[in-house]
Structure formats: structure tokens, C-alpha cells
Design an enzyme around this catalytic site. Structure first.
Site: not given
Length: 514
Positions: A186-187, A249
Site C-alpha cells: 500500500d504505497h 489507503h
């Protein structure tokens, strides 16, 4: 992520989807930056895997163009570049053809012999999620997961499209990789200020004692974009903002803000506390969804003087699409620390500005001391700015200069990326995966609980095929999102629409602390 020395062992990295947009914009530039900052070992090799036929020289030229365009560190002298580029090779294969993986195995073993790499292998799946399971199975069948060193599988989101599909995918991957060998990216967890939340909370005695329902009135998390769906219509039409942003996110940021102090600063201890937040997150039945969730879709509008089309007019989007491009929600974490504190989240496309911020609003003080018809004593706010500006913004009340009783808001601000550019999120995450640190990757139980939370919302919205609230491009979403807070006598921060000009912040110039 260390910035002084590397803990990385020699490795071979295989990137599936090496000719795609993710590799070009994020992965290759991140690898180059890691190499230039001394965080990659001297012995490493990268094998790009794609479907199209390419000569190795052509692949390396594409690599150079990618780095020249997107890397935060400019290209170096020709000799340094050649030393870096020669570590990259290319294999063309159909990822669904099991027998073709023997070619990949030969390429991996050739690189291991050439660079004396002791069998450490990392496989990065920059592919469509529907291919994850097959690729992991073929890797095992071909013997690529059998080596003397470690093996790791890095997977991009989305991990499934609901709980059932995610569970099926996980069971398939488990046949080839153990849970501790799977790194689900999950960036947002690679962003500098998201990782800094732990330090802000647990390393400051001025915040941790106040970080509870006795002193915090509400929490707001906003992730807004000015762009539309762009070239992602085929994906976005089956995803929408709920699956694309909320399930991963937004919930990750909720966990980082609301977690309890871990027993020790170790990976599993930190991840355990994050999961506890998800378990305490109040679940809503399908009958309650419309009371706590708002969706919307952008219509035509203007952003910075430019006319923007409606979502339904974007290329590849159905003219009758019911896909949401905006989601707002009111969440509750039902534990001792956060009982009664509403957590408002919102995310959307084609909004007035691009920003990701977490706002902690503290409770009001009694206003009888500093309050008269000229003063409106505002709340104290702690704003954690994640993107594009990184830093901390603290809003206080103070006496206006030259007056006896005029109270005005003043700001104390620390900018994290004003004088030094922060490492890009993929740099941090790639380095962590290479060194075996899974702290900022999502564990399977996180993924499954998050799907359990959003699945009822998705089901009720999918049943309503007649209408979806619209909002003009360049605004903060549909009016229903404002009512979500107005019913609690609250409002979104930063102030939007009619209130924007009412509050003037007198910022106090504050030198950056390094």
C-alpha cells in the site's frame, strides 16, 4: 528506511510487468535512487519480464528514459550509469504459460552465478490482480521458489475485489509462499509523513497524553485529487473510490492514527496494534450504510480556470455509469481510547486541490474567559500534511498584537520536504522488502478485516442502480458530505465553500528543525 547504510543482502529481483506504467514511473526510478544513495548491495541483478519481444539494449534504453524522466536523482556520469544498467536484463514470456518459466529460471540462475548471489530472490508482480495467483503457482512449479536463500513476493493492490475473492487469492498464493514471505504494497504506507505518525504520537509527551477521547473532539482524513479518472477507466469502472481508496489507503491512515503504543518497536508488534484498530472499527449493516456513508460522482466543472468533463464523458466510461468517484464516511473505533470520537474520511477526484491531510481537532475550552462579540475562539488543530507538502501544522489561539483581548488563530508549522526532497514512497517500500522489513506492508488479517468492513457498503450501493449524487468538478464533493458533519454540528477542515474566506490564519514563521 535507512539513509546512511544498507542492510541489504545480494539479491535477484524479477519484475513482472516490466514494460508497464508502474515499472516505468515508480520501480525503475526507485531502484536507481536506492543505488545512488548506497542502499543497494554491490551484488544485485534485476530481470524485467514482459510479454513483448525486446532486445536487451532496447530494454536498457527504456530504463534510461524512465529514470531520466521520473527519478528524483538525475542521471549520473556515463560510467556510473553503465555499471548500474548492466545489472538489468529482459525476458519475454507469457505469464500464463507454465512451461515458459523454465526460461526465467535459467535467467535467474545465470545472474546468480555471474554476481555470486546466494539464491535470494524477490518477485514483484506489477500485473493485473487477476494474474497474481497463476504467476505465484507457476513460480513454484518451475522451481523458482526453491533456492538456498530467501524468497519474497511483492504484490500491488487491489488484493481481490471483495472478501471472497481476496480469500481465494490468498489461498492460492499460500501454496507457493508463506505469509511472512508475502509483501502486499500500500504505497501510502511508504509516504514519509505516514510513517512519521508513530514518532509524532509516541515520542512527544505533549501529544500522547492528549491522544484520546478526553481531549480530541474529532479526526478528519482527506485524500483529494484534482485529476479525473485519466487512463484508468477500465479499472476504475469495476473499482470506484470505495475499493480504490477506502478499503486500503484511507483505512491504513485510520489505523496509524488510532493504534495503541506497540509493546516494542518490532514489525509484528506494530502490525498487531494496527489490526486491533480494524477489529474495533464499528461495522455497519446494509441498513445503516446510508446513515454513515456518502458517495458521489463528478460532473462538469471548472478547476483553476479550466473546464473539466463529467466522469461519464471520460473515455472508456459508460454514459450511465454509477461508479463513485467520491466517498465520505463517518467511522467509529469502539474501544476505550476512542469511544465517542467520530472519524470523518473523504476521498475524491476532480476536487479543488490535491492534498492528503490528517486533521486532529481538539476539544473546545470554556469560552467565558476569552470570548466576546468580536472573538470566536476556534479549536486547536494538529494537521499532519502527507502530500504534496509534508509536515506538521499546529493551530493555536493567541492575543493579537497591540490589543488587550482580541484572540486570533496563529500557526506553527514544520515543513518536512521544503529544503530536502523526501525519498519517494516506492524507494522506502522496495528497500524494506529487499531487507525483509514488512512493518509497512499489509498483513492478510488486515486485508480480510478491511474487506469485511467495506463489503456491506459495496453491496448496498450496487443495489441502487437509479441515482448517485453528483458534484461539480472543482468542488469538495456532494452536499450530502457536508451534512454528514453538520448533523454533528461540525464542519470539514480545511474550510470549504462558503466559509473559506471567514478564517484568516496569521502564520508564525518557524525555522525548520533538522
Amino acid at each position: 528506511m535507512s539513509t546512511t547504510n544498507s542492510n541489504a543482502e545480494p539479491f535477484v529481483l524479477v519484475i513482472f510487468g516490466a514494460t508497464g506504467d508502474l515499472a516505468k514511473r515508480k520501480l525503475f526510478p526507485a531502484l536507481y535512487s536506492l543505488d545512488r544513495t548506497g542502499l543497494l548491495p554491490k551484488k544485485f541483478a534485476v530481470i524485467g519480464v514482459g510479454r513483448s519481444q525486446k532486445q536487451e539494449s532496447e530494454f536498457r534504453e527504456d530504463l534510461k528514459n524512465s529514470i531520466d524522466t521520473y527519478a528524483r536523482i538525475p542521471l549520473s556520469d556515463p560510467q556510473t550509469w553503465e555499471t548500474f544498467a548492466k545489472r538489468f536484463s529482459y525476458v519475454a514470456l507469457d505469464v500464463n504459460n507454465a512451461s515458459a518459466y523454465n526460461i526465467l529460471l535459467d535467467a535467474v540462475e545465470t545472474n546468480e552465478r555471474e554476481y555470486a548471489i546466494p539464491g535470494n530472490r524477490m518477485f514483484y508482480l506489477a500485473l493485473a490482480p487477476s494474474l497474481f495467483g497463476n504467476v505465484s503457482s507457476h513460480l513454484k512449479t518451475a522451481g523458482l521458489t526453491e533456492s538456498k536463500g530467501w524468497k519474497r513476493l511483492v504484490i500491488e493492490k487491489p488484493f481481490g475485489h471483495d472478501l471472497a475473492s481476496a480469500r481465494e487469492l490468498n489461498e492460492q498464493i499460500e501454496q507457493s509462499f508463506r505469509e511472512d514471505e508475502v509483501y502486499r504494497i500500500d504505497h501510502y504506507l511508504g509516504k514519509e509523513m505516514v510513517q512519521n505518525i508513530e514518532v509524532i504520537r509516541f515520542a512527544n509527551s505533549m501529544f500522547e497524553p492528549l491522544w484520546n477521547n478526553r481531549y480530541i473532539d474529532n479526526i478528519q482524513i482527506t485524500a483529494s485529487e484534482t485529476v479525473g479518472v485519466e487512463e484508468r477507466a477500465s479499472y476504475y469502472e469495476t473499482s470506484g473510490a470505495l475499493r480504490d481508496m477506502v478499503q486500503n489507503h484511507m483505512l491504513q491512515m485510520v489505523m496509524m492514527v488510532c493504534m495503541e503504543p506497540p509493546s516494542r518497536l518490532k514489525t509484528e508488534a506494530i502490525r498487531d496494534e494496527k489490526v486491533k484498530v480494524l477489529r474495533a472499527l464499528r461495522r455497519y449493516s446494509e441498513e445503516e450504510v446510508n446513515d454513515y456513508f456518502v458517495r458521489g460522482q463528478y460532473a462538469t466543472g471548472t478547476i483553476k480556470g479550466k473546464n473539466e468533463p463529467a466522469y461519464r464523458d471520460e473515455p472508456g466510461v459508460s454514459p450511465n455509469s454509477m461508479t463513485e468517484t467520491f466517498v465520505a464516511a463517518k467511522l467509529h473505533v469502539d474501544n476505550f481510547r476512542w469511544a465517542g470520537v467520530p472519524i470523518y474520511i473523504r476521498t475524491g477526484k476532480r476536487m479543488p486541490k490535491k492534498t492528503t491531510e490528517i486533521v486532529i481537532q481538539f476539544k473546545d475550552l470554556p469560552k467565558n474567559l476569552y470570548f466576546n462579540k468580536d472573538n470566536n475562539l476556534g479549536p486547536n488543530l494538529l494537521i499532519i500534511r502527507i502530500n504534496p507538502t509534508e509536515g506538521i501544522y499546529l493551530l493555536l489561539n493567541a492575543k493579537r498584537q497591540g490589543t488587550d483581548d482580541k484572540i486570533v488563530p496563529v500557526a506553527m508549522e514544520f515543513c518536512n520536504n521544503c529544503s530536502h526532497e523526501s525519498p519517494e514512497a516506492y524507494e522506502s517500500l522496495l528497500y524494506d522488502a529487499i531487507t525483509g522489513d514488512s512493518t509497512f506492508f499489509t498483513r492478510w488479517d488486515e486485508v480480510s478485516i478491511a474487506w469485511k468492513f467495506v463489503d456491506p457498503v459495496r453491496r448496498i450501493w450496487d443495489k441502487n442502480t437509479k441515482s448517485i449524487p453528483m458534484y461539480a468538478a472543482g468542488t469538495w464533493g456532494p452536499e450530502q458530505a457536508d451534512w454528514l458533519l453538520k448533523q454533528d454540528k461540525k464542519k470539514w477542515w480545511p474550510l470549504g465553500r462558503e466559509q473559506e474566506s471567514e478564517m484568516v490564519i496569521h502564520a508564525v514563521e518557524q525555522p525548520n528543525i533538522r
